[in-house]
Design a protein around this motif. Structure first.
Motif, PDB file in Angstrom:
ATOM      1  N   GLY A 138       3.706   5.676   1.588  1.00  0.00           N
ATOM      2  CA  GLY A 138       3.455   4.020   1.402  1.00  0.00           C
ATOM      3  C   GLY A 138       3.040   3.355   2.468  1.00  0.00           C
ATOM      4  N   ALA A 139       3.884   4.254   3.451  1.00  0.00           N
ATOM      5  CA  ALA A 139       3.457   3.815   4.966  1.00  0.00           C
ATOM      6  C   ALA A 139       1.441   3.705   5.054  1.00  0.00           C
ATOM      7  CB  ALA A 139       4.021   4.463   5.887  1.00  0.00           C
ATOM      8  N   PHE A 140       1.350   5.308   5.050  1.00  0.00           N
ATOM      9  CA  PHE A 140      -0.190   5.731   5.327  1.00  0.00           C
ATOM     10  C   PHE A 140      -0.811   4.505   4.322  1.00  0.00           C
ATOM     11  CE2 PHE A 140       1.386  10.083   6.448  1.00  0.00           C
ATOM     12  CZ  PHE A 140       0.400  10.032   7.460  1.00  0.00           C
ATOM     13  N   GLY A 141       0.020   4.301   2.994  1.00  0.00           N
ATOM     14  CA  GLY A 141      -1.046   2.855   2.216  1.00  0.00           C
ATOM     15  C   GLY A 141      -1.841   1.751   3.070  1.00  0.00           C
ATOM     16  N   TYR A 142      -0.204   1.656   3.755  1.00  0.00           N
ATOM     17  CA  TYR A 142       0.059   0.617   4.731  1.00  0.00           C
ATOM     18  C   TYR A 142      -1.247   0.105   6.191  1.00  0.00           C
ATOM     19  CZ  TYR A 142       1.621  -4.067   6.849  1.00  0.00           C
ATOM     20  OH  TYR A 142       1.764  -5.170   6.865  1.00  0.00           O
ATOM     21  N   TYR A 143      -1.593   1.306   6.436  1.00  0.00           N
ATOM     22  CA  TYR A 143      -2.463   1.614   7.206  1.00  0.00           C
ATOM     23  C   TYR A 143      -4.118   1.698   6.677  1.00  0.00           C
ATOM     24  CZ  TYR A 143      -6.191   4.561   9.903  1.00  0.00           C
ATOM     25  OH  TYR A 143      -6.675   4.879  10.390  1.00  0.00           O
ATOM     26  N   LEU A 144      -4.276   1.712   5.703  1.00  0.00           N
ATOM     27  CA  LEU A 144      -6.054   2.034   5.397  1.00  0.00           C
ATOM     28  C   LEU A 144      -5.283   0.903   4.670  1.00  0.00           C
ATOM     29  CD1 LEU A 144      -5.710   5.240   2.585  1.00  0.00           C
ATOM     30  CD2 LEU A 144      -6.210   4.663   5.177  1.00  0.00           C
ATOM     31  N   ALA A 145      -5.027  -0.130   4.518  1.00  0.00           N
ATOM     32  CA  ALA A 145      -5.363  -2.056   4.113  1.00  0.00           C
ATOM     33  C   ALA A 145      -5.327  -2.508   5.232  1.00  0.00           C
ATOM     34  CB  ALA A 145      -3.677  -2.355   3.196  1.00  0.00           C
ATOM     35  N   VAL A 146      -5.021  -1.966   6.457  1.00  0.00           N
ATOM     36  CA  VAL A 146      -4.846  -2.723   7.673  1.00  0.00           C
ATOM     37  C   VAL A 146      -6.429  -2.595   8.088  1.00  0.00           C
ATOM     38  CG1 VAL A 146      -4.482  -3.469  10.061  1.00  0.00           C
ATOM     39  CG2 VAL A 146      -2.878  -3.468   7.870  1.00  0.00           C
ATOM     40  N   LYS A 147      -6.770  -0.848   7.513  1.00  0.00           N
ATOM     41  CA  LYS A 147      -7.900  -0.576   9.180  1.00  0.00           C
ATOM     42  C   LYS A 147      -9.082  -0.748   7.624  1.00  0.00           C
ATOM     43  CE  LYS A 147      -9.903   2.573   7.104  1.00  0.00           C
ATOM     44  NZ  LYS A 147     -10.402   4.669   6.825  1.00  0.00           N
ATOM     45  N   ASP A 148      -9.361  -0.959   6.508  1.00  0.00           N
ATOM     46  CA  ASP A 148      -9.752  -1.575   5.882  1.00  0.00           C
ATOM     47  C   ASP A 148     -10.246  -2.808   6.131  1.00  0.00           C
ATOM     48  OD1 ASP A 148     -11.202   0.966   5.435  1.00  0.00           O
ATOM     49  OD2 ASP A 148     -10.136   0.699   2.722  1.00  0.00           O
ATOM     50  N   ILE A 189      -3.347  -8.620   3.953  1.00  0.00           N
ATOM     51  CA  ILE A 189      -2.809  -7.442   3.980  1.00  0.00           C
ATOM     52  C   ILE A 189      -1.101  -7.454   3.010  1.00  0.00           C
ATOM     53  CG2 ILE A 189      -1.000  -6.394   5.522  1.00  0.00           C
ATOM     54  CD1 ILE A 189      -3.949  -6.199   5.893  1.00  0.00           C
ATOM     55  N   ASN A 190      -0.498  -9.433   2.580  1.00  0.00           N
ATOM     56  CA  ASN A 190       0.382  -9.336   2.366  1.00  0.00           C
ATOM     57  C   ASN A 190      -0.082  -8.577   0.864  1.00  0.00           C
ATOM     58  OD1 ASN A 190       2.207  -9.830   3.966  1.00  0.00           O
ATOM     59  ND2 ASN A 190       1.441 -11.560   3.875  1.00  0.00           N
ATOM     60  N   GLU A 191      -0.961  -9.335   0.951  1.00  0.00           N
ATOM     61  CA  GLU A 191      -1.636  -9.101  -1.168  1.00  0.00           C
ATOM     62  C   GLU A 191      -1.304  -7.211  -1.392  1.00  0.00           C
ATOM     63  OE1 GLU A 191      -2.382  -9.360  -4.764  1.00  0.00           O
ATOM     64  OE2 GLU A 191      -1.431 -11.205  -3.311  1.00  0.00           O
ATOM     65  N   ALA A 192      -1.918  -6.635  -0.082  1.00  0.00           N
ATOM     66  CA  ALA A 192      -2.194  -4.889  -0.573  1.00  0.00           C
ATOM     67  C   ALA A 192      -0.323  -4.574  -0.137  1.00  0.00           C
ATOM     68  CB  ALA A 192      -2.837  -4.402   1.023  1.00  0.00           C
ATOM     69  N   LYS A 193       0.496  -4.746   0.403  1.00  0.00           N
ATOM     70  CA  LYS A 193       1.815  -4.929   0.103  1.00  0.00           C
ATOM     71  C   LYS A 193       2.466  -5.142  -0.581  1.00  0.00           C
ATOM     72  CE  LYS A 193       6.178  -6.462   2.423  1.00  0.00           C
ATOM     73  NZ  LYS A 193       6.539  -7.747   3.392  1.00  0.00           N
ATOM     74  N   LYS A 194       2.176  -6.579  -1.198  1.00  0.00           N
ATOM     75  CA  LYS A 194       2.910  -6.273  -2.995  1.00  0.00           C
ATOM     76  C   LYS A 194       2.256  -5.287  -3.384  1.00  0.00           C
ATOM     77  CE  LYS A 194       2.270 -10.699  -3.977  1.00  0.00           C
ATOM     78  NZ  LYS A 194       1.646 -12.220  -4.502  1.00  0.00           N
ATOM     79  N   GLU A 195       1.254  -5.060  -4.307  1.00  0.00           N
ATOM     80  CA  GLU A 195       0.580  -3.934  -4.709  1.00  0.00           C
ATOM     81  C   GLU A 195       1.166  -2.891  -4.529  1.00  0.00           C
ATOM     82  OE1 GLU A 195      -3.610  -3.863  -5.725  1.00  0.00           O
ATOM     83  OE2 GLU A 195      -3.624  -5.906  -4.423  1.00  0.00           O
ATOM     84  N   LEU A 196       1.001  -2.482  -3.491  1.00  0.00           N
ATOM     85  CA  LEU A 196       1.891  -1.278  -3.075  1.00  0.00           C
ATOM     86  C   LEU A 196       3.441  -1.278  -3.433  1.00  0.00           C
ATOM     87  CD1 LEU A 196       1.194  -0.427   0.519  1.00  0.00           C
ATOM     88  CD2 LEU A 196      -0.058   1.141  -1.621  1.00  0.00           C
ATOM     89  N   LEU A 197       4.445  -2.355  -2.919  1.00  0.00           N
ATOM     90  CA  LEU A 197       5.411  -2.057  -3.419  1.00  0.00           C
ATOM     91  C   LEU A 197       6.436  -2.292  -4.915  1.00  0.00           C
ATOM     92  CD1 LEU A 197       7.293  -4.164  -0.500  1.00  0.00           C
ATOM     93  CD2 LEU A 197       7.224  -2.251  -0.888  1.00  0.00           C
ATOM     94  N   ALA A 198       4.831  -2.786  -5.632  1.00  0.00           N
ATOM     95  CA  ALA A 198       4.634  -3.021  -7.174  1.00  0.00           C
ATOM     96  C   ALA A 198       4.933  -1.563  -7.624  1.00  0.00           C
ATOM     97  CB  ALA A 198       3.411  -3.718  -7.641  1.00  0.00           C
ATOM     98  N   THR A 199       4.449  -0.763  -7.006  1.00  0.00           N
ATOM     99  CA  THR A 199       4.037   0.897  -8.071  1.00  0.00           C
ATOM    100  C   THR A 199       5.296   1.379  -8.424  1.00  0.00           C
ATOM    101  OG1 THR A 199       4.144   1.936  -5.315  1.00  0.00           O
ATOM    102  CG2 THR A 199       2.012   1.241  -6.395  1.00  0.00           C
ATOM    103  N   ARG A 200       6.683   1.098  -7.640  1.00  0.00           N
ATOM    104  CA  ARG A 200       7.815   1.799  -7.951  1.00  0.00           C
ATOM    105  C   ARG A 200       8.767   1.476  -7.484  1.00  0.00           C
ATOM    106  NH1 ARG A 200       8.307   7.961  -8.877  1.00  0.00           N
ATOM    107  NH2 ARG A 200      10.154   7.323 -10.939  1.00  0.00           N
ATOM    108  N   PRO A 201       9.660   0.175  -8.534  1.00  0.00           N
ATOM    109  CA  PRO A 201      10.498  -0.227  -8.253  1.00  0.00           C
ATOM    110  C   PRO A 201      11.982   0.388  -7.596  1.00  0.00           C
ATOM    111  CG  PRO A 201      10.390  -0.718 -10.466  1.00  0.00           C
ATOM    112  CD  PRO A 201       9.511   0.296 -10.252  1.00  0.00           C
ATOM    113  N   THR A 202      11.794   1.668  -7.939  1.00  0.00           N
ATOM    114  CA  THR A 202      13.905   1.846  -7.661  1.00  0.00           C
ATOM    115  C   THR A 202      13.892   2.237  -6.262  1.00  0.00           C
ATOM    116  OG1 THR A 202      13.869   2.305 -10.117  1.00  0.00           O
ATOM    117  CG2 THR A 202      15.384   3.102  -8.981  1.00  0.00           C
TER     118      THR A 202
END
Ligand code: MRU
Length: 347
Positions: A55-65, A78-91
């Motif tokens: 998820g951390a690398f995903g966040y980096y890629l979101a900011v870089k792009d 970035i907040n939209e990307a964060k929301k999508e990343l967090l929604a992938t698996r909730p537990t």
């Protein structure tokens, strides 16, 4: 482990595809955050700490792009990307934890007079640091856990809390790796872990690679082995630990804890402190992910249950803290009363 859970090369996050291990060894490549979301959701990568680093690398890629496309970093995007990343698996709370660390670096630096391309570089550095720390953390956790293991112990484990579930080394399997390299002559019993068979596919694979003596069992054999006093200890991982010690882990963990308690067998949770959710008081407040019916009605796309049958498929359950003997962390072994002792980890 010969195969790395994740590696970041030439701007691409490469993840060993855990859906097809051990039969095929292929790396899934994610070059943008949407592909990272897919990888987590579809369980190319799984296991709480591994998801956190991914998820951390995903966040980096979101900011870089975002910076590349817009010429500036737009926080709304970035907040939209964060929301999508967090929604992938909730537990697994490690996902939130990893992303919060990245967000902290972003916000801290955006408020300073620093060039945005430098911020992008700082974010990559932080994602790499999270990955590096995870391995160190598991080794330290393994050393503490090894102190609890005695010569000749037979250890039962569930799911895969190994190198594949982390950036490397593993939590429950980190303890097992340490005990094995300390010549403790241990033997592992591996629950196959229906429905996705992380035990049969991944833990069995890791144990064979490391030449650690292990026996694979179907989940329902565990009670018989515990009753017969063949199992000396149970060591499992965690996806989220509440402040009172209640622990979310792979479905079936709770059942094992009940049997272990009945037969007086020590039941250990091995997890980094990043798996403790200091915002959650008790287990029932932890969101439990429910997954698709097909995971239960099909095996590798072959239908095994009649069409139309109703299915309930929670991915995790909660083990109440009173069933847990101790929680093994990189900071040390936490014993009951968990409420009091977990708090001390914050300091
Ligand atoms: O659904 P999974 O495979 O992501 O579940 C994994 C587990 O439950 C592990 O035990 C847990 O994440 C700890 S991994 C070190």
């Amino acid at each position: 482990m010969k195969y790395k859970t994740l590696k970041f090369e030439d701007g691409v996050l490469k993840l060993i595809d855990q859906r097809i291990l051990p039969l095929e060894k292929q790396y899934y490549e994610a070059s943008n955050y949407k592909e990272v979301c897919q990888a987590i959701q579809k369980m190319v990568v799984r296991g709480a700490p591994a998801i956190g680093a991914t998820g951390a690398f995903g966040y980096y890629l979101a900011v870089k792009d975002n910076f590349k496309n817009e010429g500036i970093i737009k926080l709304d995007n970035i907040n939209e990307a964060k929301k999508e990343l967090l929604a992938t698996r909730p537990t697994a709370v490690n996902l939130q934890w990893g992303i919060a660390r990245m967000e902290n670096i972003l916000k801290k630096n955006l408020s300073k007079d620093i060039k945005e391309d430098e911020i992008v570089n700082k974010l990559l550095k932080e994602a790499k640091q999270i990955a590096k720390e995870d391995i160190e953390c598991n080794k330290s956790l393994g050393e503490f856990g090894n102190k609890l293991i005695e010569q000749g112990d037979n250890i039962l484990t569930h799911c895969n809390a190994g190198a594949l579930a982390t950036v490397g080394y593993g939590t429950a399997l980190g303890v097992i790796r340490q005990a094995h390299s300390d010549n403790k002559n241990i033997k592992i019993y591996i629950d196959e872990t229906r429905p996705r068979l992380q035990g049969a596919r991944l833990t069995a694979f890791e144990m064979l690679e490391e030449e650690i003596p292990a026996t694979l069992i179907v989940d329902s054999v565990a009670a018989t082995l515990m009753k017969k006093k063949i199992i000396d200890k149970v060591v499992v991982g965690a996806d989220r630990i509440a402040k009172n010690g209640d622990t979310a882990n792979k479905i079936g963990t709770f059942m094992l804890s009940v049997i272990a308690l009945k037969y007086n067998i020590p039941f250990y949770i091995a997890a980094p402190t990043s798996t403790i959710d200091f915002e959650v008081d008790k287990g029932e407040d932890i969101e439990i992910e429910e997954r698709k019916e097909k995971e239960v009605t099909e095996i590798r796309s072959v239908q095994i249950a009649p069409k139309g049958i109703d299915v309930y498929n929670p991915a995790f359950d909660i083990t109440p803290s009173e069933n847990i003997t101790a929680i093994i962390t990189e900071q040390g072994i936490v014993k009951p009363p968990f409420g009091e002792n977990i708090k001390k980890l914050l300091k």
